[in-house]
Design an enzyme around this catalytic site. Structure first.
Site, mmCIF file in Angstrom:
data_model
loop_
_atom_site.group_PDB
_atom_site.id
_atom_site.type_symbol
_atom_site.label_atom_id
_atom_site.label_comp_id
_atom_site.label_asym_id
_atom_site.label_seq_id
_atom_site.Cartn_x
_atom_site.Cartn_y
_atom_site.Cartn_z
ATOM 1 C CD GLN A 129 -2.463 1.238 2.763
ATOM 2 O OE1 GLN A 129 -1.835 1.368 3.811
ATOM 3 N NE2 GLN A 129 -3.765 1.073 2.736
ATOM 4 N N GLY A 130 0.814 2.012 -1.068
ATOM 5 C CA GLY A 130 1.563 3.273 -1.138
ATOM 6 C C GLY A 130 0.646 4.455 -0.875
ATOM 7 C CE1 TYR A 131 -4.115 3.745 -0.667
ATOM 8 C CE2 TYR A 131 -5.287 4.305 1.340
ATOM 9 C CZ TYR A 131 -5.289 3.781 0.072
ATOM 10 O OH TYR A 131 -6.458 3.277 -0.439
ATOM 11 C CB SER A 132 1.999 6.913 4.785
ATOM 12 O OG SER A 132 0.906 6.303 5.424
ATOM 13 C CB SER A 164 3.568 -2.941 5.466
ATOM 14 O OG SER A 164 3.318 -2.069 6.524
ATOM 15 C CD GLU A 247 -5.217 -0.189 6.017
ATOM 16 O OE1 GLU A 247 -5.469 0.533 5.037
ATOM 17 O OE2 GLU A 247 -4.126 -0.167 6.624
ATOM 18 C CD GLU A 384 -3.716 9.821 19.225
ATOM 19 O OE1 GLU A 384 -3.330 9.179 18.236
ATOM 20 O OE2 GLU A 384 -3.300 9.591 20.372
#
Ligand SMILES: Cc1cc2nc3c(=O)[nH]c(=O)nc-3n(C[C@H](O)[C@H](O)[C@H](O)COP(=O)(O)OP(=O)(O)OC[C@H]3O[C@@H](n4cnc5c(N)ncnc54)[C@H](O)[C@@H]3O)c2cc1C
Length: 397
Positions: A129-132, A164, A247, A384
């Site tokens: 997963q290439g999100y952040s 990851s 997810e 949060e």
């Protein structure tokens, strides 16, 4: 059966037995040993188990039958997770089956479905997963990695972080910015990028537990066919949110927590019978009972969430509440295990965990798992952020 024999009141008895036998006969003992001792499960172990499940027709318990799924009802889906967890089988690899697979089914083209879904199902293709990005984690919509149209390709430049499994993945589903106009969410698109494309560099990020999970991924002039765009250009945020809700609703989490609670109870029983018993056993027991009650509550919450997901009515607040609750519960449980084990284990936390010499298997398991579980309340969105999602959903804040 004679006419006097009462009929079996549980319609799932035969199904349970079928699952038990399958787990017993088809999951190799060396795989179970890795899972039982909470060691890191790598691509190879996930692949072995996925191939066995695929061959049995159980490759995708959460997918519709038309895409090779099982068509199981709610109870069957939960029983599958519960019985395989109790038998120490590995969980299924989530990035394909749980995350991008359903997104491709929902938003993808027929060509994308035909190209990608079968290889997720049989375990031959592995996703990350290439999100952040640096500066775009909780505030994901601030992402800057750009994709610019050039003929039939997009040219991608930027950086992802905390990715990851990037070191062992074939494909990365990637959020990119295709426009800087309007609201920041509006210019985001979802691209499916082969990791072998020239211009991609993966660098490991060392972590406190010394397991290799996470990476930085650098993208320099990476050419991606426009055919790999999912949905409409600029509407990737819709896909991203659809994916994040799934997810956070991971059906295997609760049965795995139940298994961990059993292991912690076993540890407590063993310590009570030994001279190493801690003087505050009753306090530990009380904490364990509370955690076990939490696992039971999480089970009910999960069942209702899966039902809503199957009906297409899943609220973001429910998957976020489940994620929040389960990640904190996992830290509580491993914390109890640590306190049962005694102060000499805490000392191991400050020593380097690669220096395993002289440690028992239990020490290694506990130290690695304790350290790894610190990330549970961060990965997939921090606690949060989950609270913010819940508040927005409930109060429209
Ligand atoms: C083990 C691990 C695996 C991961 N795997 C992946 C992966 O495969 N792919 C991927 O794309 N990402 C992955 N991540 C990244 C993860 O999603 C982010 O770390 C997470 O979303 C937090 O973002 P951040 O690290 O940028 O922290 P920040 O967003 O900078 O947050 C820092 C602190 O500020 C708090 N905070 C921020 N905004 C708010 C707010 N609005 N209200 C209240 N508090 C706030 C946060 O809760 C946190 O405590 C992984 C992370 C970890 C630790």
């Amino acid at each position: 059966m004679t006419s006097n024999t009462p009929p079996d009141s549980d319609p799932y008895t035969a199904f349970r037995e079928e699952l038990r036998q399958f787990a017993e006969q088809h999951c190799p003992p060396e795989l179970k040993a890795i899972v039982r001792s909470n060691q890191k499960v790598t691509r190879n172990e996930y692949r072995i188990w996925q191939e066995k499940l695929f061959a049995r027709g159980w490759g995708a318990p959460n997918w519709p039958v038309e895409h090779g799924g099982t068509g199981w009802d709610l109870q069957q889906r939960y029983l599958f997770e519960e019985i395989t967890a109790q038998a120490d089988c590995p969980p299924q690899y989530h990035h394909g089956l749980g995350h991008i697979g359903p997104v491709i089914m929902h938003f993808g083209t027929e060509a994308q479905k035909a190209r990608f879904l079968p290889r997720i199902l049989d375990g031959s293709e592995w996703w990350c997963q290439g999100y952040s990005e640096p500066g775009a984690g909780s505030d994901l919509a601030s992402l800057k990695t750009s994709a610019v149209r050039d003929g039939d390709d997009y040219v991608v430049n930027g950086q992802k972080v905390w990715t990851s499994h990037a070191q062992e993945a074939d494909m990365m589903y990637t959020l990119v910015r295709t426009s800087s106009e309007g609201r920041k969410q509006a210019g985001i698109s979802l691209l499916l990028i082969p990791m072998s494309t020239p211009g991609i560099e993966v660098r490991p990020i060392p972590t406190i537990d010394h397991w290799h999970h996470v990476n930085e991924v650098f993208l320099h002039e990476v050419r991606v066919p426009c055919a790999n765009l999912v949905g409409t250009e600029g509407e990737g945020w819709k896909c991203a949110k659809f994916l994040l809700d799934r997810e956070r609703l991971s059906p295997s989490t609760v049965p795995r927590l139940a298994r961990l609670a059993d292991q912690v109870a076993e540890l407590l029983r063993a310590r009570r019978g030994s001279n190493e018993a801690s003087p505050s056993q009753h306090v530990l027991l009380e904490r364990l009972y509370l955690a076990q009650a939490g696992v039971m509550g999480a089970r009910e919450m999960l069942l209702s969430a899966i039902q809503e997901e199957m009906q297409g009515t899943l609220a973001a607040s429910k998957s976020s509440a489940l994620k929040l609750f389960c990640s904190e519960l996992s830290q509580q449980l491993i914390g109890i295990a640590f306190d049962i084990a005694g102060p000499q284990y805490a000392a191991r936390l400050v020593a380097t965990v690669t220096d395993d010499a002289g440690d028992t298997e239990l020490q290694r398991e506990l130290v690695h798992t304790y350290l790894f579980y610190r990330s549970r309340t961060i990965a997939g969105g921090t606690s949060e952020v989950q609270k913010n999602v819940i508040a927005r959903d409930l109060f429209g804040a």
